[in-house]
Design an enzyme around this catalytic site. Structure first.
Site, PDB file in Angstrom:
ATOM      1  N   ASP A  34       0.928  -1.272   0.083  1.00 31.19           N
ATOM      2  CA  ASP A  34       0.063   0.058   0.041  1.00 31.19           C
ATOM      3  C   ASP A  34       1.028   1.350   0.088  1.00 31.19           C
ATOM      4  O   ASP A  34       0.546   2.230  -0.644  1.00 31.19           O
ATOM      5  CB  ASP A  34      -0.851  -0.102   1.210  1.00 31.19           C
ATOM      6  N   LEU A  84      -9.635   7.828   3.292  1.00 35.55           N
ATOM      7  CA  LEU A  84      -9.004   8.617   4.151  1.00 35.55           C
ATOM      8  C   LEU A  84      -7.575   9.458   3.408  1.00 35.55           C
ATOM      9  O   LEU A  84      -7.058   8.579   2.680  1.00 35.55           O
ATOM     10  CB  LEU A  84      -8.798   7.911   5.422  1.00 35.55           C
ATOM     11  N   LYS A 115      -6.774   1.403  12.681  1.00 35.77           N
ATOM     12  CA  LYS A 115      -7.460   1.276  11.174  1.00 35.77           C
ATOM     13  C   LYS A 115      -7.172  -0.348  10.993  1.00 35.77           C
ATOM     14  O   LYS A 115      -6.234  -0.794  10.748  1.00 35.77           O
ATOM     15  CB  LYS A 115      -6.308   2.068  10.242  1.00 35.77           C
ATOM     16  N   GLU A 173     -15.477  -2.492   9.063  1.00 34.60           N
ATOM     17  CA  GLU A 173     -14.250  -3.258   8.353  1.00 34.60           C
ATOM     18  C   GLU A 173     -14.901  -4.414   8.560  1.00 34.60           C
ATOM     19  O   GLU A 173     -14.857  -5.178   9.499  1.00 34.60           O
ATOM     20  CB  GLU A 173     -13.139  -2.748   8.788  1.00 34.60           C
ATOM     21  N   CYS A 424       7.407 -29.201 -11.689  1.00 36.97           N
ATOM     22  CA  CYS A 424       8.173 -30.483 -12.187  1.00 36.97           C
ATOM     23  C   CYS A 424       7.059 -31.185 -12.630  1.00 36.97           C
ATOM     24  O   CYS A 424       5.909 -31.721 -11.895  1.00 36.97           O
ATOM     25  CB  CYS A 424       8.714 -30.808 -10.965  1.00 36.97           C
TER      26      CYS A 424
END
Ligand code: IVH
Length: 669
Positions: A34, A84, A115, A173, A424
């Protein structure tokens, strides 16, 4: 910088950021942190400000990233869901504080909150009941994911206590706790599926799944951090959240009122150190002006509120020396390079190894042996190498060269176009693949055979008693009891388990074979579509791709698996042993062709069936359930609350709308 250079830089950044945006929001597989994303976005913002003639109205600086996906009903937010602005240092927090003081003077309070690092959600409550849950989407409208959110135990369906407004929204959230994330990735690894990079992507990906019962099994959680509405009980944001906690919402105990910047800094420092103590991931602190009246006075810029800022914790990192690179071969044959490092302390643990994921990453880092490298432990659990100090490199240092032969069996590796991993191909002769495939075969979700743990399988393999799945069914009791720590009882348990496994239905057997990309859901789908392994063998890649939800990658992998003589021989042997390689008569008899060739969109809620049941009925009767309306849609199966945009589109394209009753008549026997 001259204009030409600025123009080039702006177009490059636009393209690059759009690409990262897509990987983050649509694929849920980000490639950069981020922080790096934000730095690039800031660079673009600055260039656009300096050279406004090149500012593009579709620039990523002009919007919040979209997570809209086609299959869900889209709903407009009553209040837009903004993002934000970010701060990365105390100095940037001070700037934020100064800007506010200029506008509203002194004498106000801040609220500091963690947060949470997940996926935003907005819930609408009316008369104390959960009415709707909508994702952020593009900030203006989002996806209606109510059915999925209802599976989250910590989201109240009905509120407790009293004093809540008749109608209000609450935002929060959705997160996936770390232990759930680790377990989920373990399961995905077992079925050869791509791993989620971090809990945030896992939460976002889960929220967008079409099947709420899988969502329920993923054990998501939710924290709430803003109450919005016309008639809130208090002026203080903090006080309203405390009230919301009383109504049954999960509000973090870490929330704190701060009277000045020093108290804010103390909070930042405390949580920078203690953030690993909480089960849900957090990547920073949000600092908000507490009074909602003052918030209104301060208002918004185009993208974010002036009354809040997000302080992002730095990912903890350290420099150390790369000693060697080794290569691990997984059950599906994927080869993963691992960096072995001089041990170094990061975020409270000693790090000795870091994943390098694939050969592209080694190339991109231009990694040399004995390089001094930066190792970072961010939201991901596996530490990663984020950079190299090239100026400290010895002039004679050897570049790290990805291997071209399997480290376990020496077979030349292959790489499919468009894929990052090397494989493989010797799946019947490469030891870790054989052992991994047996472990998968006996695992609980596959054949569920008791008593065969990793150690026993290792020992059976080392004694030459099993060289593949088929050999399990030739084991004799006296062979088993010869193994260390294997008593008569344990041996019998294994033999009973093997016998019992012969009752497992075809879809489980198909999953247990461990075909790359064939997880549980895909196995079920294939079994219901083709009925038997013999039919599956006859299908071409193109025919398989016609099946709903079967993409090119899966189709290719299945066809390849079933064209290998060794696999076919093993399947014949297992068939002789009595394992089911076709679905039961009962399941076949429930199928019809009544909806053959029809594509049907389901919209709204129904009286007698869940959307999932209707989907199953469509497929059982030979139809196809599709997510969005197009010219090709045959019918819309509409219940209550069908979205207005869908209705409009249906009318525009002249697609007939049928009710649940009409539909049941269509499939009636
Ligand atoms: S307040 C105007 N508080 O971070 C937006 N957001 O970049 C007000 N987030 O979309 C949001 N924890 O999903 C707020 N304690 C918290 C948060 C938080 C996580 C997320 C949220 C938002 C994003 C903003």
């Amino acid at each position: 910088m001259d204009r030409e250079e600025a123009y080039r830089k702006i177009t490059d950044l636009l393209q690059e950021l759009e690409e990262h945006n897509y990987k983050y929001y649509v694929l849920h597989q980000p490639e950069i942190s981020d922080y790096d994303f934000d730095m690039k976005l800031r660079e673009l913002e600055k260039l656009e400000a300096d050279f406004p003639e090149f500012a593009d109205p579709f620039s990523p600086t002009q919007r919040v990233g979209s997570d809209l996906s086609k299959a869900f009903e889209q709903v407009e937010h009553r209040y837009p869901m903004l993002s934000l602005s970010n701060a990365y240092s105390e100095e940037e927090i001070r700037d934020f504080d100064n800007r506010i003081k200029k506008l509203i003077g002194d004498g106000f309070e801040y609220v500091c909150e963690l947060k949470f690092d997940g996926s935003s959600i907005s819930l609408l409550y009316e008369q104390g009941k959960l009415v709707r849950a909508v994702t952020r989407g593009d900030g203006v409208k989002g996806d209606d994911v109510t059915a999925n959110v209802k599976t989250i135990r910590s989201v109240p369906m009905k509120l407790r206590g009293n004093g809540y407004p008749d109608s209000f929204e609450i935002r929060g959230e959705i997160v996936m706790p770390m232990h759930v994330f680790e377990e989920l990735n373990k399961q995905r690894e077992e079925s050869g599926e791509a791993l989620f990079a971090n809990p945030r992507n896992a939460a976002a990906g889960t929220l967008k799944m079409q099947n709420p019962s899988i969502v329920a099994s993923r054990k998501l959680d939710a924290y709430f951090f803003s109450v919005m509405g016309e008639k809130l009980p208090e002026d203080g944001h903090y006080q309203n959240l405390r009230k919301a906690a009383g109504w049954g919402f999960k509000v973090s105990e870490a929330m704190k009122l701060c009277r000045n910047l020093d108290e804010v800094y103390a909070y930042l420092n405390k949580w920078d150190l203690e953030r690993h103590k909480i089960p849900a991931g957090t990547d920073g602190v949000v600092i908000k002006v507490n009074s909602q009246q003052l918030q209104e006075e301060l208002g918004f810029t185009a993208k974010s509120p002036r009354w809040a800022v997000a302080y992002k914790f730095k990912a903890e990192s350290a420099a150390t020396v790369l000693k060697s690179v080794t290569y691990q071969v997984g059950r599906t044959g994927a080869v993963t390079p691992v960096a072995n490092l001089d041990p170094v302390q990061i975020a409270g643990t000693v790090v000795k190894r870091a994943s390098l994921h694939n050969s592209d990453i080694i190339k991109k880092l231009d990694l040399h042996l004995n390089d001094t490298v930066f190792v970072e432990k961010g939201g991901e659990i596996i530490p990663k190498i984020t950079g190299v100090k090239a100026d400290m490199r010895h002039p004679m240092a050897k570049p790290v060269q990805f291997i071209d032969k399997c480290p376990e069996c020496n077979t030349p590796l292959v790489r499919t176009e468009g894929e990052a991993a090397h494989y493989c191909p010797n799946d019947m002769g490469c030891p870790p693949q054989i052992k991994g495939k047996i472990e998968h075969f006996v695992s609980r979700r596959a054949m569920d055979i008791d008593g065969l743990g990793q150690e026993t399988i290792e020992s059976l393999y080392n004694h030459g008693l099993v060289k593949g799945i088929a050999d399990l069914f030739t084991l004799k009791k006296e062979q088993l009891t010869e193994l260390e720590r294997m008593g008569d009882k344990s041996a019998q348990r294994i033999l009973d388990g093997l016998e019992e496994s012969k009752k497992a239905p075809f879809e489980r057997v198909l999953y247990a074979l461990g075909i790359r990309y064939v997880g549980e859901t895909v196995a079920k789908k294939l079994a219901m579509e083709v009925f038997s392994i013999d039919n599956l063998k006859l299908k071409s890649k193109e025919e398989l791709e016609e099946i709903n939800e079967i993409g090119e990658r899966i189709a290719e992998s299945v066809v390849e698996y079933l064209s290998e003589p060794g696999h076919l021989e093993m399947i014949e042997f297992l068939k002789e042993q009595g394992l089911h390689f076709q679905i039961s008569e009962e399941k076949i008899s429930n199928r019809t062709d009544k909806l053959k060739g029809l594509s049907i969109v389901i919209s709204g809620t129904f009286e007698n069936h869940s959307r999932d049941e209707l989907k199953q009925l469509i497929e059982q009767n030979g139809g196809k359930n599709v997510g969005s309306i197009s010219k090709k849609t045959s019918y819309i199966l509409a219940g209550e609350n069908m979205g207005p945009s869908k209705l409009e589109k249906a009318e525009q394209l002249g697609v007939p709308i049928i009710s649940e009753v009409d539909f049941m008549k269509m499939i009636e026997v």
